[in-house]
Structures are given as C-alpha cells and as structure tokens.
Design a protein around this motif. Sequence first.
Motif, PDB file in Angstrom:
ATOM      1  N   LYS A 198      42.504  40.747  23.573  1.00  0.00           N
ATOM      2  CA  LYS A 198      41.345  41.305  22.877  1.00  0.00           C
ATOM      3  C   LYS A 198      40.424  42.051  23.847  1.00  0.00           C
ATOM      4  O   LYS A 198      39.812  43.054  23.497  1.00  0.00           O
ATOM      5  N   ALA A 199      40.350  41.563  25.097  1.00  0.00           N
ATOM      6  CA  ALA A 199      39.494  42.180  26.110  1.00  0.00           C
ATOM      7  C   ALA A 199      40.123  43.443  26.710  1.00  0.00           C
ATOM      8  O   ALA A 199      39.454  44.182  27.412  1.00  0.00           O
ATOM      9  N   GLY A 200      41.414  43.679  26.447  1.00  0.00           N
ATOM     10  CA  GLY A 200      42.055  44.894  26.943  1.00  0.00           C
ATOM     11  C   GLY A 200      43.297  44.695  27.780  1.00  0.00           C
ATOM     12  O   GLY A 200      43.839  45.647  28.335  1.00  0.00           O
ATOM     13  N   ALA A 201      43.793  43.458  27.883  1.00  0.00           N
ATOM     14  CA  ALA A 201      45.018  43.187  28.643  1.00  0.00           C
ATOM     15  C   ALA A 201      46.242  43.583  27.822  1.00  0.00           C
ATOM     16  O   ALA A 201      46.175  43.730  26.600  1.00  0.00           O
ATOM     17  N   THR A 202      47.367  43.713  28.498  1.00  0.00           N
ATOM     18  CA  THR A 202      48.651  44.012  27.865  1.00  0.00           C
ATOM     19  C   THR A 202      49.549  42.786  28.004  1.00  0.00           C
ATOM     20  O   THR A 202      49.756  42.284  29.118  1.00  0.00           O
ATOM     21  N   PHE A 210      50.114  38.193  30.990  1.00  0.00           N
ATOM     22  CA  PHE A 210      49.557  39.494  30.633  1.00  0.00           C
ATOM     23  C   PHE A 210      49.252  40.287  31.888  1.00  0.00           C
ATOM     24  O   PHE A 210      49.189  39.747  32.993  1.00  0.00           O
ATOM     25  N   LYS A 211      49.084  41.590  31.693  1.00  0.00           N
ATOM     26  CA  LYS A 211      48.685  42.498  32.764  1.00  0.00           C
ATOM     27  C   LYS A 211      47.272  42.958  32.464  1.00  0.00           C
ATOM     28  O   LYS A 211      46.979  43.413  31.359  1.00  0.00           O
ATOM     29  N   GLN A 264      49.552  34.719  34.835  1.00  0.00           N
ATOM     30  CA  GLN A 264      50.379  33.763  34.113  1.00  0.00           C
ATOM     31  C   GLN A 264      49.460  32.624  33.652  1.00  0.00           C
ATOM     32  O   GLN A 264      48.957  31.858  34.463  1.00  0.00           O
ATOM     33  N   ILE A 265      49.239  32.561  32.366  1.00  0.00           N
ATOM     34  CA  ILE A 265      48.383  31.538  31.771  1.00  0.00           C
ATOM     35  C   ILE A 265      49.303  30.379  31.419  1.00  0.00           C
ATOM     36  O   ILE A 265      50.331  30.576  30.772  1.00  0.00           O
ATOM     37  N   GLN A 266      48.906  29.171  31.811  1.00  0.00           N
ATOM     38  CA  GLN A 266      49.859  28.068  31.679  1.00  0.00           C
ATOM     39  C   GLN A 266      49.193  26.709  31.587  1.00  0.00           C
ATOM     40  O   GLN A 266      48.022  26.556  31.925  1.00  0.00           O
TER      41      GLN A 266
END
Length: 130
Positions: free
Chosen positions: A95-99, A116-117, A125-127
């Motif tokens: 939502k903030a603009g990441a891919t 996400f990038k 890497q969200i974990q």
Amino acid sequence: MITSTGASTHFAPELHIPNGTKSIEFYTRFGATENFCFRNDDESIHVAELEINGAIFHVHETMRDALEPVSAKGVTAVIGLFVPDVEEIMQQAIKAGATEINPTTDHDYGYRQGMFKDPFGHYWQIQKKI
C-alpha cells in the motif's frame, strides 16, 4: 569474544539510496518512525535513522565504493524483518508503494515469509517462525 556493557546487541542495516534523494516517505508510509534525518545543503538526504517496532535501520546517500541497488543493477542485500503478522506488514508495504516479490507463504522449514522490493530497490523478507 564480544562483551556487553548492559546495552543489547543488534544489527542496524544501512540501506544506500541514490545521491540527491529528497524524500524517503515510503518508509514512514510503510510504518517506520523517523528518529532523525540529516540533510545536505541542497535538502537531499545525507542519512536518516528509522525504526519499525524497535528494529532500527538507516538510509544513507551512496558514498565511497558502496552501491545502491539501482546503480548496482541488482539486489545488494535482503533485509529480514521478524514481525507478529507477516501478511499485515506485507499489505502495509505494498500500500505504501512496495512491489511484491514473493507472496506470504508458509514453508516446510517452519517460517511464514513474504518478500517485497521497496522503491529504492531494497528487498525485504518479512517473516515469523510458525
């Protein structure tokens, strides 16, 4: 041997951004708190310290031989961030603009992860352990 004087030991990654960058708003939209930001005479960012629920990181203009992902033409590091709710943070970043690179997935090795990038090309890497 590393000894401690009572303070906790932790990593604080430094993410390089292109020289002349004037806005790092993505990170605050993503949920980071800006602890400080030092700017150059042209108002571009020299260095900023940000924090996500106690996890500190820095963004710094490119210096010396260091490269940021765009000029390096590839990923320079993957930032691993452990959180209680992987999907919530992934959606907040997008939502903030990441891919999105990899959707949130439970893996056989006991981790729930998504990747996400960010707009500067850094991979996150969200974990969490499951």
